[in-house]
Structures are given as C-alpha cells and as structure tokens.
Motif scaffolding. Sequence first.
Motif, PDB file in Angstrom:
ATOM      1  N   LEU A 245      -6.217 -11.103  -7.002  1.00  0.00           N
ATOM      2  CA  LEU A 245      -7.324 -10.549  -6.226  1.00  0.00           C
ATOM      3  C   LEU A 245      -7.662 -11.443  -5.039  1.00  0.00           C
ATOM      4  N   PHE A 246      -7.697 -12.761  -5.260  1.00  0.00           N
ATOM      5  CA  PHE A 246      -8.088 -13.665  -4.187  1.00  0.00           C
ATOM      6  C   PHE A 246      -7.041 -13.696  -3.075  1.00  0.00           C
ATOM      7  N   THR A 247      -5.760 -13.586  -3.423  1.00  0.00           N
ATOM      8  CA  THR A 247      -4.715 -13.500  -2.400  1.00  0.00           C
ATOM      9  C   THR A 247      -5.003 -12.334  -1.462  1.00  0.00           C
ATOM     10  N   PHE A 248      -5.436 -11.218  -2.039  1.00  0.00           N
ATOM     11  CA  PHE A 248      -5.788 -10.053  -1.229  1.00  0.00           C
ATOM     12  C   PHE A 248      -7.051 -10.319  -0.409  1.00  0.00           C
ATOM     13  N   GLY A 308       3.046  -2.254  -9.448  1.00  0.00           N
ATOM     14  CA  GLY A 308       2.421  -2.291  -8.128  1.00  0.00           C
ATOM     15  C   GLY A 308       2.891  -3.476  -7.302  1.00  0.00           C
ATOM     16  N   GLY A 309       2.931  -4.655  -7.923  1.00  0.00           N
ATOM     17  CA  GLY A 309       3.357  -5.851  -7.206  1.00  0.00           C
ATOM     18  C   GLY A 309       4.788  -5.769  -6.727  1.00  0.00           C
ATOM     19  N   THR A 310       5.673  -5.242  -7.579  1.00  0.00           N
ATOM     20  CA  THR A 310       7.082  -5.122  -7.223  1.00  0.00           C
ATOM     21  C   THR A 310       7.271  -4.121  -6.082  1.00  0.00           C
ATOM     22  N   ALA A 311       6.557  -2.997  -6.155  1.00  0.00           N
ATOM     23  CA  ALA A 311       6.651  -1.993  -5.078  1.00  0.00           C
ATOM     24  C   ALA A 311       6.164  -2.581  -3.752  1.00  0.00           C
ATOM     25  N   MET A 312       5.033  -3.301  -3.790  1.00  0.00           N
ATOM     26  CA  MET A 312       4.483  -3.876  -2.567  1.00  0.00           C
ATOM     27  C   MET A 312       5.432  -4.906  -1.967  1.00  0.00           C
ATOM     28  N   GLY A 313       5.948  -5.810  -2.806  1.00  0.00           N
ATOM     29  CA  GLY A 313       6.855  -6.839  -2.320  1.00  0.00           C
ATOM     30  C   GLY A 313       8.156  -6.259  -1.793  1.00  0.00           C
ATOM     31  N   ALA A 314       8.720  -5.298  -2.520  1.00  0.00           N
ATOM     32  CA  ALA A 314       9.999  -4.715  -2.129  1.00  0.00           C
ATOM     33  C   ALA A 314       9.883  -3.954  -0.810  1.00  0.00           C
ATOM     34  N   LEU A 315       8.787  -3.218  -0.624  1.00  0.00           N
ATOM     35  CA  LEU A 315       8.585  -2.474   0.629  1.00  0.00           C
ATOM     36  C   LEU A 315       8.485  -3.418   1.822  1.00  0.00           C
ATOM     37  N   SER A 316       7.765  -4.525   1.645  1.00  0.00           N
ATOM     38  CA  SER A 316       7.619  -5.458   2.770  1.00  0.00           C
ATOM     39  C   SER A 316       8.952  -6.143   3.079  1.00  0.00           C
ATOM     40  N   LEU A 317       9.729  -6.477   2.064  1.00  0.00           N
ATOM     41  CA  LEU A 317      11.042  -7.087   2.295  1.00  0.00           C
ATOM     42  C   LEU A 317      12.002  -6.108   2.962  1.00  0.00           C
ATOM     43  N   ALA A 318      11.786  -4.805   2.714  1.00  0.00           N
ATOM     44  CA  ALA A 318      12.620  -3.779   3.351  1.00  0.00           C
ATOM     45  C   ALA A 318      12.179  -3.493   4.781  1.00  0.00           C
ATOM     46  N   GLY A 328      -1.022   1.815  -1.442  1.00  0.00           N
ATOM     47  CA  GLY A 328      -0.472   2.562  -2.581  1.00  0.00           C
ATOM     48  C   GLY A 328      -0.208   1.673  -3.784  1.00  0.00           C
ATOM     49  N   PRO A 329       0.642   0.643  -3.638  1.00  0.00           N
ATOM     50  CA  PRO A 329       0.869  -0.268  -4.764  1.00  0.00           C
ATOM     51  C   PRO A 329      -0.389  -1.005  -5.204  1.00  0.00           C
ATOM     52  N   LEU A 330      -1.264  -1.326  -4.235  1.00  0.00           N
ATOM     53  CA  LEU A 330      -2.501  -2.036  -4.564  1.00  0.00           C
ATOM     54  C   LEU A 330      -3.366  -1.230  -5.527  1.00  0.00           C
ATOM     55  N   THR A 331      -3.317   0.093  -5.397  1.00  0.00           N
ATOM     56  CA  THR A 331      -4.111   0.956  -6.281  1.00  0.00           C
ATOM     57  C   THR A 331      -3.732   0.736  -7.737  1.00  0.00           C
ATOM     58  N   LEU A 332      -2.428   0.642  -8.011  1.00  0.00           N
ATOM     59  CA  LEU A 332      -1.988   0.384  -9.384  1.00  0.00           C
ATOM     60  C   LEU A 332      -2.504  -0.971  -9.873  1.00  0.00           C
ATOM     61  N   LEU A 391       3.957 -10.801  -0.641  1.00  0.00           N
ATOM     62  CA  LEU A 391       4.761 -11.631  -1.530  1.00  0.00           C
ATOM     63  C   LEU A 391       3.880 -12.452  -2.465  1.00  0.00           C
ATOM     64  N   GLY A 392       2.701 -12.869  -1.968  1.00  0.00           N
ATOM     65  CA  GLY A 392       1.758 -13.585  -2.827  1.00  0.00           C
ATOM     66  C   GLY A 392       1.282 -12.714  -3.974  1.00  0.00           C
ATOM     67  N   MET A 393       0.970 -11.452  -3.683  1.00  0.00           N
ATOM     68  CA  MET A 393       0.497 -10.545  -4.735  1.00  0.00           C
ATOM     69  C   MET A 393       1.628 -10.187  -5.702  1.00  0.00           C
ATOM     70  N   TRP A 394       2.853 -10.103  -5.200  1.00  0.00           N
ATOM     71  CA  TRP A 394       3.996  -9.846  -6.085  1.00  0.00           C
ATOM     72  C   TRP A 394       4.151 -11.001  -7.079  1.00  0.00           C
ATOM     73  N   PHE A 395       4.038 -12.227  -6.586  1.00  0.00           N
ATOM     74  CA  PHE A 395       4.135 -13.394  -7.462  1.00  0.00           C
ATOM     75  C   PHE A 395       3.087 -13.344  -8.569  1.00  0.00           C
ATOM     76  N   TRP A 396       1.829 -13.079  -8.201  1.00  0.00           N
ATOM     77  CA  TRP A 396       0.761 -13.077  -9.210  1.00  0.00           C
ATOM     78  C   TRP A 396       0.883 -11.896 -10.162  1.00  0.00           C
ATOM     79  N   SER A 397       1.411 -10.770  -9.690  1.00  0.00           N
ATOM     80  CA  SER A 397       1.611  -9.631 -10.601  1.00  0.00           C
ATOM     81  C   SER A 397       2.613  -9.984 -11.688  1.00  0.00           C
ATOM     82  N   ALA A 398       3.652 -10.742 -11.319  1.00  0.00           N
ATOM     83  CA  ALA A 398       4.638 -11.171 -12.316  1.00  0.00           C
ATOM     84  C   ALA A 398       4.013 -12.145 -13.313  1.00  0.00           C
ATOM     85  N   CYS A 399       3.149 -13.044 -12.815  1.00  0.00           N
ATOM     86  CA  CYS A 399       2.455 -13.988 -13.714  1.00  0.00           C
ATOM     87  C   CYS A 399       1.564 -13.248 -14.704  1.00  0.00           C
TER      88      CYS A 399
END
Length: 417
Positions: A245-248, A308-318, A328-332, A391-399
């Motif tokens: 949440l704080f990363t956001f 959500g984190g994986t979708a957000m990170g993957a879209l930005s890397l693409a 969209g991913p943030l909603t999840l 990428l920060g939110m993707w990391f924390w979603s995995a944690c």
Amino acid sequence: MPPPAAQALSPSSTNPARVAGMPAGLVVLVLALLLGIQPITTDLYLPALPVLTASLGAQMAHAQLTLSALLLAFGSSQLVFGPLSDRFGRRPVLLWGLGGYVLASIGSALAPSIEVLIVWRTLQGAAMGSAVMAARAIVRDLYPPAEGARVMSRALTGLGVIACLCAPIGGLVSDLFGWRFALLVPTLFGAATLALIAFRFNETLPARNPDALRFATLAGTWAMVLRNPTFLAFSALTTAAYGLLFTFLASSSFVFIQVLGLTKTQYGLVMLWNSLAYIAGTFICRRWLARHGVRGSVARAGVLTLAGGTAMGALSLAGVQSVAAIVGPLTLMMLAHGVHQPCGQSGAVGPFPQAAGAASALNGFIMMLAAFGIGGWLGARMDGTVMPLTLGMWFWSACIALVAWTLVRRHGEAHGH
C-alpha cells in the motif's frame, strides 16, 4: 499478576460492549475514527504533493520525507504509547496523543519551508501513533481473537469510507483554496475525534499493569511478543501488505499526475476507486471468515494479491504505460488488502490479552520501519516512468502471497481457527 506466559494464554471471558458501558456501534465508530486518522494524515494531501513541492521549491526526495518521516515517527512512537497505555489506560493516552495531533496539524499547515513542514509532519506522525496503536489494543481488550477479526473488519470498512473521501477532498480543497488548506483538514478530523473520546469513550483496559513501564518488565514483554510465532506470522503479513500500500501511496501522485497526465481531480477519482475496492474487500473478509477462518481467508486473498501484482508488473515490462494497466490489477490487490489488514492486525495482538498495547506497538513499529525504507528507496528511483510503482508493488504482492501460504498457514492456528 500472572507471569507473561500465563498472560498470553488467558482468555477473554466477558461481553465487551456491556462491560465497557458503550453500545457496540459506538465502539466500531471510535475504532473507525482512530484507524481512519492514518489515511486522513497520509492520503488527503497526496493530490497536493506535486504543487506543494513546487511551491516550497523542494526536491522530490524532500517531498517524500514529508510522508516517510511521518511514518517512521508514527511507528516509533507506538513503542512508547503501547506500554504507556498498558500502564495508565487507553483513554488518557488517546486524549494527550490526539491533542498533540491537532497542534501538529496546525503547524504543518502554516509551515514556511519544506524543512519546517517535515518537522511538523514528524510530530504529527508521532502523535498519530497513539490513535492507531490504541485502536488495535482496544479490539483485544474487548474481543477474543476470532471475534476481534470481524470487529476490526467492520472498523476498517469505516476506514475505507474515510479513505474514499480523502483524495477527492484533498484535490478539491487544494484546487479551490491551496495546499495549505488541504493540510488543515486533518486538524478538524483530529479535533472531532478528540471530542468523541473525551465525551463518549470509556476506558476499555480491564486492569492497568503498574509494572508496564519498568525496563525489566518492558524488555520481558517485548521478548515474549517477538518470540511468539503467531505474532511474527501476522506481523509479516501486515508489514508486507502495508509495504504494498505504501509503495502505491508514496509514488502514485507523481505517477498519475506527472507521468500519466491526470488532473488532481482525476487522480482523486483513482484514489476513490481504490478505496471502494478496499471497502469491498472488508465485506469479502467477513464473509470468508465465517466460511474459511482466518488462515483460509488470508490464503485466498494471497491469490488475488499475487495475480494483481503479476499483471501490473508484466504489463509495465511489456511497455504498457496507462492508467488502466495500473488501476485494473490494483483493484485485485485492494480487494485482498481488505482481507489481509483486519486479519493481520487482530492476529498480531490476539495471543496477548494482557499486553495488547505492547504487541500492537511492536506490530505498528515493524510496519512503519518498512514504510520508511520504501520511502527512501522510491525517493531515489522515481525516474519519470511507472516502473518504480509497478515493480515495487509486484515485489510486495509476491511477499504477501508467500507469507499467507507459509507462515500464516503454519502459525495462524493460535488465532482461533
């Protein structure tokens, strides 16, 4: 007085609302306001942060300190307020803390420079620690762990409603009257909460601990809490969830307004949607708790978070850099956040009915220490793209998913499920 180990195991055996002399609805309202002081303090000024930064001629790293220094003080002060509330009661600590919060809020609004603003915001964060720490301790004073998660969920629904209003109000007030008025709004909220505590709130601590402030007692209590695997599991969950949440929070105003070109009002609507998803998550939490218990609820929410984190990170890397690719991913993730926070916050203090203040304080301190580190990391890496946020939110979603599926699954049983 029983030894710490016996305290940790002693059950709640009374009906809390009647014992405390307050109707259940008033208890939930008090909890919602005490917990809601955090988004009021952190979210409401976010739409004004870019303008505030330019107005005071500050660097982005200094602007980030108005948030990260506040949160470090917020976490640290709980280590003081927790034992104080175990010694003297929740009510006096709240009265003094909220009084200090109101004064610091006025100072923030009048600050002539970014340096002075950081000082006042730090004091504001320290005072805010009394409210949030006490709210978690009050839940443990009044409710056994399983019921505490449900009550905390109801209170966090109220927090979600408050958070819904923060960014739109912050953006509107900033547009109409300037950023200083956006920093003045928390003064009104703090004063109203202080009045409610002063006139309607009864003490909830069943028995004050006269030894709570003695160093040997304090060290023994903290050691007992930090050795408890249930506390560690749920604190890991709340820390990872707040890290996400704080990363956001710390990067979103710059990303949405400066990188993606939204107006402050449009950014406020993004934050409103964010909060609505969180509120929906607290309703899902209560439904899942009844069916799956704490561990099952947290595990299911972990799936949503990681998706959500994986979708957000993957879209930005693409190379997809758009509002929809983040929201969209943030909603999840925010739906899941509405499950993780009530379960985690009540779970961390659940094993300690006689040391709820100290346990709540340690949980809060760990969360805010992580937030301070994240703030420093973001301040140095905001590069005009969406990547630090995504990428920060993707990391924390995995944690979060890792903790939900391992530590909480293994050690959440002591929480009553």
